[in-house]
Design a protein around this motif. Sequence first.
Motif, PDB file in Angstrom:
ATOM      1  N   SER A  81       0.827  -1.212   0.000  1.00  0.00           N
ATOM      2  CA  SER A  81       0.000   0.000   0.000  1.00  0.00           C
ATOM      3  C   SER A  81       0.860   1.260   0.000  1.00  0.00           C
ATOM      4  CB  SER A  81      -0.939   0.003   1.214  1.00  0.00           C
ATOM      5  OG  SER A  81      -1.832  -1.068   1.129  1.00  0.00           O
ATOM      6  N   CYS A 118       4.594  -3.917   6.806  1.00  0.00           N
ATOM      7  CA  CYS A 118       3.400  -3.085   7.001  1.00  0.00           C
ATOM      8  C   CYS A 118       3.253  -2.547   8.434  1.00  0.00           C
ATOM      9  CB  CYS A 118       2.173  -3.904   6.645  1.00  0.00           C
ATOM     10  SG  CYS A 118       0.645  -2.972   6.666  1.00  0.00           S
ATOM     11  N   CYS A 122      -2.329   1.800   6.470  1.00  0.00           N
ATOM     12  CA  CYS A 122      -2.340   1.928   5.011  1.00  0.00           C
ATOM     13  C   CYS A 122      -3.265   3.034   4.535  1.00  0.00           C
ATOM     14  CB  CYS A 122      -2.763   0.606   4.395  1.00  0.00           C
ATOM     15  SG  CYS A 122      -2.020  -0.832   5.190  1.00  0.00           S
TER      16      CYS A 122
ATOM     17  N   GLY B  85      -1.224  -7.616  11.214  1.00  0.00           N
ATOM     18  CA  GLY B  85       0.003  -7.427  10.451  1.00  0.00           C
ATOM     19  C   GLY B  85      -0.143  -7.694   8.972  1.00  0.00           C
ATOM     20  N   GLU B  86      -1.363  -7.954   8.535  1.00  0.00           N
ATOM     21  CA  GLU B  86      -1.575  -8.271   7.121  1.00  0.00           C
ATOM     22  C   GLU B  86      -1.523  -6.982   6.306  1.00  0.00           C
ATOM     23  OE1 GLU B  86      -2.151 -11.380   6.013  1.00  0.00           O
ATOM     24  OE2 GLU B  86      -2.848 -11.027   3.967  1.00  0.00           O
ATOM     25  N   PRO B  87      -0.565  -6.834   5.404  1.00  0.00           N
ATOM     26  CA  PRO B  87      -0.490  -5.591   4.627  1.00  0.00           C
ATOM     27  C   PRO B  87      -1.827  -5.247   3.973  1.00  0.00           C
ATOM     28  CG  PRO B  87       1.492  -6.850   4.313  1.00  0.00           C
ATOM     29  CD  PRO B  87       0.568  -7.719   5.114  1.00  0.00           C
ATOM     30  N   GLY B  88      -2.231  -4.002   4.135  1.00  0.00           N
ATOM     31  CA  GLY B  88      -3.515  -3.540   3.632  1.00  0.00           C
ATOM     32  C   GLY B  88      -4.571  -3.445   4.720  1.00  0.00           C
ATOM     33  N   THR B  89      -4.219  -3.830   5.949  1.00  0.00           N
ATOM     34  CA  THR B  89      -5.220  -3.969   7.017  1.00  0.00           C
ATOM     35  C   THR B  89      -4.912  -3.039   8.188  1.00  0.00           C
ATOM     36  OG1 THR B  89      -5.227  -6.285   6.400  1.00  0.00           O
ATOM     37  CG2 THR B  89      -6.431  -5.690   8.383  1.00  0.00           C
ATOM     38  N   SER B 244      -7.098   0.928   0.614  1.00  0.00           N
ATOM     39  CA  SER B 244      -5.807   1.599   0.459  1.00  0.00           C
ATOM     40  C   SER B 244      -5.276   1.368  -0.945  1.00  0.00           C
ATOM     41  CB  SER B 244      -4.805   1.077   1.498  1.00  0.00           C
ATOM     42  OG  SER B 244      -4.444  -0.253   1.210  1.00  0.00           O
ATOM     43  N   VAL B 286      -2.682  -9.114   1.665  1.00  0.00           N
ATOM     44  CA  VAL B 286      -1.860  -9.704   0.604  1.00  0.00           C
ATOM     45  C   VAL B 286      -1.904 -11.236   0.565  1.00  0.00           C
ATOM     46  CG1 VAL B 286      -0.301  -7.721   0.434  1.00  0.00           C
ATOM     47  CG2 VAL B 286       0.246  -9.587   2.017  1.00  0.00           C
ATOM     48  N   ILE B 318      -6.737  -3.596  -1.361  1.00  0.00           N
ATOM     49  CA  ILE B 318      -5.667  -2.782  -1.949  1.00  0.00           C
ATOM     50  C   ILE B 318      -5.951  -2.616  -3.436  1.00  0.00           C
ATOM     51  CG2 ILE B 318      -3.186  -2.555  -2.322  1.00  0.00           C
ATOM     52  CD1 ILE B 318      -2.769  -4.514   0.026  1.00  0.00           C
ATOM     53  N   VAL B 329       4.527  -5.743  -7.961  1.00  0.00           N
ATOM     54  CA  VAL B 329       3.596  -5.992  -6.851  1.00  0.00           C
ATOM     55  C   VAL B 329       3.767  -7.417  -6.339  1.00  0.00           C
ATOM     56  CG1 VAL B 329       1.154  -6.223  -6.235  1.00  0.00           C
ATOM     57  CG2 VAL B 329       1.908  -4.273  -7.607  1.00  0.00           C
ATOM     58  N   ARG B 332       6.986  -7.758  -4.375  1.00  0.00           N
ATOM     59  CA  ARG B 332       6.934  -7.143  -3.048  1.00  0.00           C
ATOM     60  C   ARG B 332       6.126  -8.003  -2.072  1.00  0.00           C
ATOM     61  NH1 ARG B 332       7.960  -6.407   0.931  1.00  0.00           N
ATOM     62  NH2 ARG B 332       8.224  -4.569   2.274  1.00  0.00           N
ATOM     63  N   ILE B 333       5.051  -8.592  -2.590  1.00  0.00           N
ATOM     64  CA  ILE B 333       4.230  -9.448  -1.723  1.00  0.00           C
ATOM     65  C   ILE B 333       5.022 -10.676  -1.272  1.00  0.00           C
ATOM     66  CG2 ILE B 333       2.218 -10.997  -1.700  1.00  0.00           C
ATOM     67  CD1 ILE B 333       0.786  -8.902  -3.460  1.00  0.00           C
ATOM     68  N   GLU B 335       8.262 -10.937  -1.161  1.00  0.00           N
ATOM     69  CA  GLU B 335       9.331 -10.475  -0.259  1.00  0.00           C
ATOM     70  C   GLU B 335       8.815 -10.389   1.178  1.00  0.00           C
ATOM     71  OE1 GLU B 335      12.185  -7.704  -3.134  1.00  0.00           O
ATOM     72  OE2 GLU B 335      10.500  -6.791  -2.086  1.00  0.00           O
ATOM     73  N   PHE B 336       7.577  -9.919   1.310  1.00  0.00           N
ATOM     74  CA  PHE B 336       6.972  -9.835   2.644  1.00  0.00           C
ATOM     75  C   PHE B 336       6.872 -11.212   3.298  1.00  0.00           C
ATOM     76  CE2 PHE B 336       2.976 -10.397   5.002  1.00  0.00           C
ATOM     77  CZ  PHE B 336       3.258  -9.621   6.123  1.00  0.00           C
TER      78      PHE B 336
END
Lengths: 171, 421
Positions: A81, A118, A122, B85-89, B244, B286, B318, B329, B332-333, B335-336
């Motif tokens: 994000s 993260c 976001c 910890g979930e990206p986008g949350t 987001s 993600v 997202i 994208v 990056r996901i 990589e996380f």
Amino acid sequence: MNMREKIEAAAARYPDQRSAIMPALLIAQKDHGHLPGPVLEEVADILGVERIWVYELATFYTLFHTEPVGMFHLQLCDNVSCMLRGSEDLLRHLEVVLGIKKGGTTPDGLFTLSTVECLGACEMAPVMQVGDDYHGDLDIARIDALMDRLRATAGQATGAADLAAAAPPGE
Amino acid sequence: MFEPVLLRNMDVPDGHLLATYEAGGGYQALAKALREHTPDEIVDLVKQSNLRGRGGAGFPTGMKWSFVPKRAGKPKYLCCNADEGEPGTFKDRIIMERDPHQLIEGMAISAYAIGAETAYVYIRGEYVLAIRRLEQAIAEAHAKGYLGTRILGSDFSFVVHIHCGAGAYICGEETAMLDSLEGKRAQPRLKPPFPAVEGLYASPTAINNVETLACVPHILARGPDWFRGIGPDKSPGPKLYCLSGQVRKPGLYELPMGIPLRELVEDHAGGPPPGRKIKAVIPGGVSAPLIPECGLDVGMDFDSLAAAGSMLGSAGVIVIDDSTCMVKVATRIIEFFHHESCGKCTPCREGLNWVVKVLRRVEAGQGAPGDLEQLEALCKGIFGNSFCALGDGAAMGLKAALAHFEHEFVAHIEEQRCPFH
């Protein structure tokens, strides 16, 4: 309260002292700035737990620092994000402005620059955590203004001579 | 017109204070629960509401509580999963920062239902403001008798402790969270035994997400029929959606479960930036496979998204527009997930390391013939073979990107460059 008293108070929340290692490490890190070996051993001794248990946690979780970090730890989120809203440009800008690469600390010990996964903010991406505070909706101008504020805060807090003395070893 | 309940105090000045919460009827549901219902009746009411857990898996909450044995001979625990910890949350952070008493009241009712006297809120350490607000709210609730011994004159006693995480995404996995709470490296446990039977300190433990627990006072106050009347039968209730990415109005939206993804993104969140078109949307953090623009007419609920090959997950939506490279994208996901792999199992630990190397090479214009086949094979080796859902989430996400945007991966390899840079 001193560190021991704070750790003992935190440990009272658990039926098992091992559970208190993580809160104790957070307390110790707040007091010492980072977690060198002797501090880890002190934590283990206060809680009466195996030292290896403390080492295991200090090296597993990313919020624990066994090496020194700057007075201001700039933790820029570069997950999806934030990436979609320009965090890469901000990282490049910070590297130029600070004269260090990601992961480095400025010679005066003021700033450590990191990217993090993260931050859970976001809705205000791109976002950066500095100490306890989140700074969101960042762009180059806002980053520059923030850096000016941090430098001013540092100047008021310690003075230049104290800052040089506070620089982490090896920097 | 949909009436928000979970976010009703978001814009109220001092919405995080007890006085504000009480002024809006706060803690009346707890009083009602203790005065009018047995614990079994509370479990039945939550079952009737068909509340499904808001942390990602969507397991029925009342059923989960009913698995906690009534007589265990050991203390029972309630754990609140606030390790978002979930990206986008970011939904749980906002509840805890702006309306923490809603969570505390939900925890007290839930603890009464399962017979727990102690709860831990496992909250990610980065959330400093949320931690401060929650600490303040717990102190306020204690002082007013909503927590502590013999709550509101009943026989029920209950305390809530905060346990701060320290930056490990895997702690969101419930058994890894228990290990972390016990002072160990966070790694998932083999199930069974499930936490309801053998959880924290090998005692019966219910683990619920922040948003799930925040729904409970409203179910008590308004009744299960009200809750079940919102959204689809199998996934009812109000839902928090985190918007987001490349969208005009990012933010937290409370809307009925099941709202079409396109309506959520285009109408509520304002659509993509001016002059841009939506390319894809990740609907649930993600871990959830992305959906290309042509698939946005899908309901945002557990079953509809599963049928569409994705998942509701954390409802971290997202939005990705047509200026963005999908290889980047996807890289990056992965990589996380690679960074956050706990290291317990080989498919996840080693497989994701390999996937990251291939993806970085492709993105940098150094891809080789056969790389896509290798990525497919690696996904196959990880999916279903990793110890917990972290590896599965990574593999599913990459497979969806490869399926829907194969032409972008091919272009990177054939042109030996990123066409977007």
